[in-house]
Design an enzyme around this catalytic site. Structure first.
Site, PDB file in Angstrom:
ATOM      1  N   SER A  46       0.833  -1.213   0.000  1.00  0.00           N
ATOM      2  CA  SER A  46       0.000   0.000   0.000  1.00  0.00           C
ATOM      3  C   SER A  46       0.861   1.253   0.000  1.00  0.00           C
ATOM      4  CB  SER A  46      -0.891   0.020   1.237  1.00  0.00           C
ATOM      5  OG  SER A  46      -1.970  -0.857   1.067  1.00  0.00           O
ATOM      6  N   HIS A  77      -3.082   0.818  -4.947  1.00  0.00           N
ATOM      7  CA  HIS A  77      -2.591  -0.379  -5.641  1.00  0.00           C
ATOM      8  C   HIS A  77      -3.006  -0.271  -7.105  1.00  0.00           C
ATOM      9  CE1 HIS A  77      -1.370  -2.824  -2.091  1.00  0.00           C
ATOM     10  NE2 HIS A  77      -2.224  -2.012  -1.490  1.00  0.00           N
ATOM     11  N   HIS A 101      -5.576  -8.734  -2.363  1.00  0.00           N
ATOM     12  CA  HIS A 101      -5.795  -9.063  -0.954  1.00  0.00           C
ATOM     13  C   HIS A 101      -6.978 -10.020  -0.819  1.00  0.00           C
ATOM     14  CE1 HIS A 101      -3.940  -5.017  -1.031  1.00  0.00           C
ATOM     15  NE2 HIS A 101      -3.322  -5.391   0.068  1.00  0.00           N
ATOM     16  N   TYR A 103      -9.208  -9.846   1.443  1.00  0.00           N
ATOM     17  CA  TYR A 103     -10.438  -9.122   1.795  1.00  0.00           C
ATOM     18  C   TYR A 103     -11.133  -8.491   0.597  1.00  0.00           C
ATOM     19  CZ  TYR A 103      -7.407  -4.949   1.707  1.00  0.00           C
ATOM     20  OH  TYR A 103      -6.527  -3.977   1.327  1.00  0.00           O
ATOM     21  N   GLU A 104     -10.446  -8.462  -0.563  1.00  0.00           N
ATOM     22  CA  GLU A 104     -11.107  -7.946  -1.765  1.00  0.00           C
ATOM     23  C   GLU A 104     -12.114  -8.960  -2.311  1.00  0.00           C
ATOM     24  OE1 GLU A 104      -8.309  -5.761  -4.608  1.00  0.00           O
ATOM     25  OE2 GLU A 104      -6.914  -6.699  -3.207  1.00  0.00           O
ATOM     26  N   ALA A 131       2.540  -2.355   3.981  1.00  0.00           N
ATOM     27  CA  ALA A 131       2.351  -1.415   5.089  1.00  0.00           C
ATOM     28  C   ALA A 131       1.791  -2.200   6.268  1.00  0.00           C
ATOM     29  CB  ALA A 131       1.377  -0.325   4.672  1.00  0.00           C
ATOM     30  N   MET A 235      -2.553  -7.075   6.353  1.00  0.00           N
ATOM     31  CA  MET A 235      -3.591  -7.907   5.727  1.00  0.00           C
ATOM     32  C   MET A 235      -3.103  -8.545   4.424  1.00  0.00           C
ATOM     33  SD  MET A 235      -6.623  -5.102   6.113  1.00  0.00           S
ATOM     34  CE  MET A 235      -6.744  -4.075   7.583  1.00  0.00           C
ATOM     35  N   SER A 236      -1.789  -8.780   4.326  1.00  0.00           N
ATOM     36  CA  SER A 236      -1.262  -9.320   3.063  1.00  0.00           C
ATOM     37  C   SER A 236       0.007 -10.113   3.335  1.00  0.00           C
ATOM     38  CB  SER A 236      -0.951  -8.162   2.107  1.00  0.00           C
ATOM     39  OG  SER A 236       0.173  -7.428   2.572  1.00  0.00           O
ATOM     40  N   ASN A 259       1.401   3.060  10.909  1.00  0.00           N
ATOM     41  CA  ASN A 259       0.573   3.576  12.014  1.00  0.00           C
ATOM     42  C   ASN A 259       0.817   2.758  13.262  1.00  0.00           C
ATOM     43  OD1 ASN A 259      -1.082   1.570  10.199  1.00  0.00           O
ATOM     44  ND2 ASN A 259      -1.989   1.423  12.232  1.00  0.00           N
ATOM     45  N   HIS A 286      -6.998   4.160   6.207  1.00  0.00           N
ATOM     46  CA  HIS A 286      -6.157   3.797   5.059  1.00  0.00           C
ATOM     47  C   HIS A 286      -5.407   5.015   4.499  1.00  0.00           C
ATOM     48  CE1 HIS A 286      -4.747   1.247   1.819  1.00  0.00           C
ATOM     49  NE2 HIS A 286      -5.337   1.993   0.893  1.00  0.00           N
TER      50      HIS A 286
HETATM   51  O1  R1P Z   1      -0.265  -5.011   2.933  1.00  0.00           O
HETATM   52  P1  R1P Z   1      -0.487  -3.865   2.047  1.00  0.00           P
HETATM   53  O2  R1P Z   1      -0.962  -4.276   0.696  1.00  0.00           O
HETATM   54  O3  R1P Z   1       0.718  -2.975   1.967  1.00  0.00           O
HETATM   55  O4  R1P Z   1      -1.673  -2.966   2.665  1.00  0.00           O
HETATM   56  C1  R1P Z   1      -1.895  -2.725   4.038  1.00  0.00           C
HETATM   57  O5  R1P Z   1      -2.631  -1.539   4.093  1.00  0.00           O
HETATM   58  C2  R1P Z   1      -4.048  -1.835   3.956  1.00  0.00           C
HETATM   59  C3  R1P Z   1      -4.775  -1.166   5.098  1.00  0.00           C
HETATM   60  O6  R1P Z   1      -4.585   0.198   5.114  1.00  0.00           O
HETATM   61  C4  R1P Z   1      -4.165  -3.348   4.031  1.00  0.00           C
HETATM   62  O7  R1P Z   1      -4.296  -3.875   2.739  1.00  0.00           O
HETATM   63  C5  R1P Z   1      -2.848  -3.739   4.649  1.00  0.00           C
HETATM   64  O8  R1P Z   1      -2.474  -5.066   4.377  1.00  0.00           O
HETATM   65  N1  GUN Z   2      -4.447  -5.193  10.046  1.00  0.00           N
HETATM   66  C1  GUN Z   2      -3.803  -4.054   9.848  1.00  0.00           C
HETATM   67  N2  GUN Z   2      -3.264  -3.825   8.667  1.00  0.00           N
HETATM   68  C2  GUN Z   2      -2.614  -2.656   8.498  1.00  0.00           C
HETATM   69  N3  GUN Z   2      -1.974  -2.183   7.431  1.00  0.00           N
HETATM   70  C3  GUN Z   2      -1.480  -0.983   7.751  1.00  0.00           C
HETATM   71  N4  GUN Z   2      -1.789  -0.671   9.016  1.00  0.00           N
HETATM   72  C4  GUN Z   2      -2.495  -1.712   9.495  1.00  0.00           C
HETATM   73  C5  GUN Z   2      -3.093  -1.978  10.767  1.00  0.00           C
HETATM   74  O1  GUN Z   2      -3.045  -1.185  11.696  1.00  0.00           O
HETATM   75  N5  GUN Z   2      -3.732  -3.166  10.880  1.00  0.00           N
END
Ligand code: R1P
Ligand code: GUN
Length: 314
Positions: A46, A77, A101, A103-104, A131, A235-236, A259, A286
């Site tokens: 991200s 993305h 992802h 979750y998509e 991220a 989440m990835s 964060n 986000h």
């Molecule tokens: O892991 P990337 O794709 O960088 O993205 C991160 O940021 C998104 C949440 O803001 C979620 O998709 C999390 O996994």
């Molecule tokens: N699950 C999760 N994914 C993130 N991706 C970027 N920041 C976060 C977060 O605080 N939690």
């Protein structure tokens, strides 16, 4: 045989090798010889799409044009593969500018499909970026986590990209994961940071905790993830790493801390608990994640390029 064109009838749940071959052939047929056998693949997380901005002789493909690829739907993305030469050694490299992802709504097989295509093209090293939120207070926003290990909550609960018939052409039924994140590549990452004179502590080894998303963690969930050993949460990444390791690709995981995850108990309504009222922690969003990516993009770019320059075998 002419290379296949994009065809919606490709079923990305079909684990037969032909689907991966079709995608690899499609790309190879359209790439100049200097790019058609990339040694390194980089997945941009991200807000980290700019990582691909430094490559030379760039050739791009929209995901929707590549057989078997799904589309990327998340802001930050872009949804394309970029092939090019990177670094002083002009190493042929492929970037996923935007990832898929869970979750998509994609399946784990769909989101990891590109990794096996990379393997077929000759990729030996995957640098997976992303991220993350910091669970551990030893991390601060802007730091870069060098992943040493992961905890896959969806995996432990039965969601693993290798579920279903094993494609033995790629790897074994039961691949080990205790060595998923290559030690030598991690050493090189720290050397690269040193070479670039990043302030001490910019990079720190971390355990990545994979959650399904898309909702961010509750405070209680965050405390739980921290308790079970997670330093950072995202989440990835983990599905791609599992598939890469299954087929013998070496992995380096770099994650930008975007964060701090709210982990305190929060405000208590119960008068008996008033003393426990902690600091109000800000809500994550986000946009904040993307903003950190933007601010740190240049350093991430330099880091990835220097790492590739320092890898002896490339
Ligand atoms: O892991 P990337 O794709 O960088 O993205 C991160 O940021 C998104 C949440 O803001 C979620 O998709 C999390 O996994
Ligand atoms: N699950 C999760 N994914 C993130 N991706 C970027 N920041 C976060 C977060 O605080 N939690």
């Amino acid at each position: 045989m002419p290379p296949p064109t994009h065809d919606q009838t490709y079923n990305t749940e079909d684990v037969s090798i032909a689907v991966f071959t079709a995608a690899a052939n499609y790309l190879r047929a359209r790439l100049p010889s200097e790019l058609n056998s990339p040694k390194v693949a980089i997945i941009c997380g991200s807000g980290l799409g700019q990582l691909a901005d430094t490559i030379e002789n760039k050739v791009e493909f929209a995901y929707e044009d590549i057989p078997g690829f799904v589309s990327s739907t998340v802001p930050g993305h872009l949804g394309k593969l970029a092939f090019g030469l990177i670094g002083d050694k002009r190493i042929p490299t492929v970037f996923m500018v935007g990832r898929f992802h869970f979750y998509e709504g994609h399946t784990l097989k769909q989101i990891t499909f590109p990794v096996r295509v990379f393997k077929m093209l000759g990729v030996e090293i995957l640098i997976v970026t992303g991220a993350t939120g910091a669970l551990s207070r030893e991390f601060k926003v802007g730091m870069i986590g060098v992943t040493t290990d992961h905890i896959s909550l969806p995996g432990l609960a039965g969601n693993n990209p290798l579920f279903g018939p094993n494609v033995s052409a790629f790897g074994p039924r039961f691949p080990p994961m205790s060595n998923a994140y290559d030690y030598d590549l991690r050493v090189i990452a720290f050397k690269a940071a040193d070479y670039l004179r990043f302030p001490t502590g910019t990079l720190k080894e971390a355990i990545y905790t994979f959650v399904g998303g898309p909702s961010f963690e509750t405070r209680a969930e965050a405390r739980y993830l921290s308790l079970i050993g997670g330093d950072l949460v995202g989440m990835s990444t983990v599905p791609e790493v599992i598939v890469a390791r299954h087929c013998g690709i070496k992995v380096l995981g770099l994650t930008l801390v975007s964060n701090m995850v709210a982990i305190g108990k929060g405000k208590c309504a119960d008068p008996a608990e008033q003393d426990l009222n902690g600091i109000e922690e800000p809500l994550v969003n986000h946009e904040e994640v993307l903003q950190t990516g933007k601010e740190r993009a240049l350093d991430m770019q330099k880091l990835v390029k220097t790492i590739i320059d320092l890898i002896p075998s490339t």
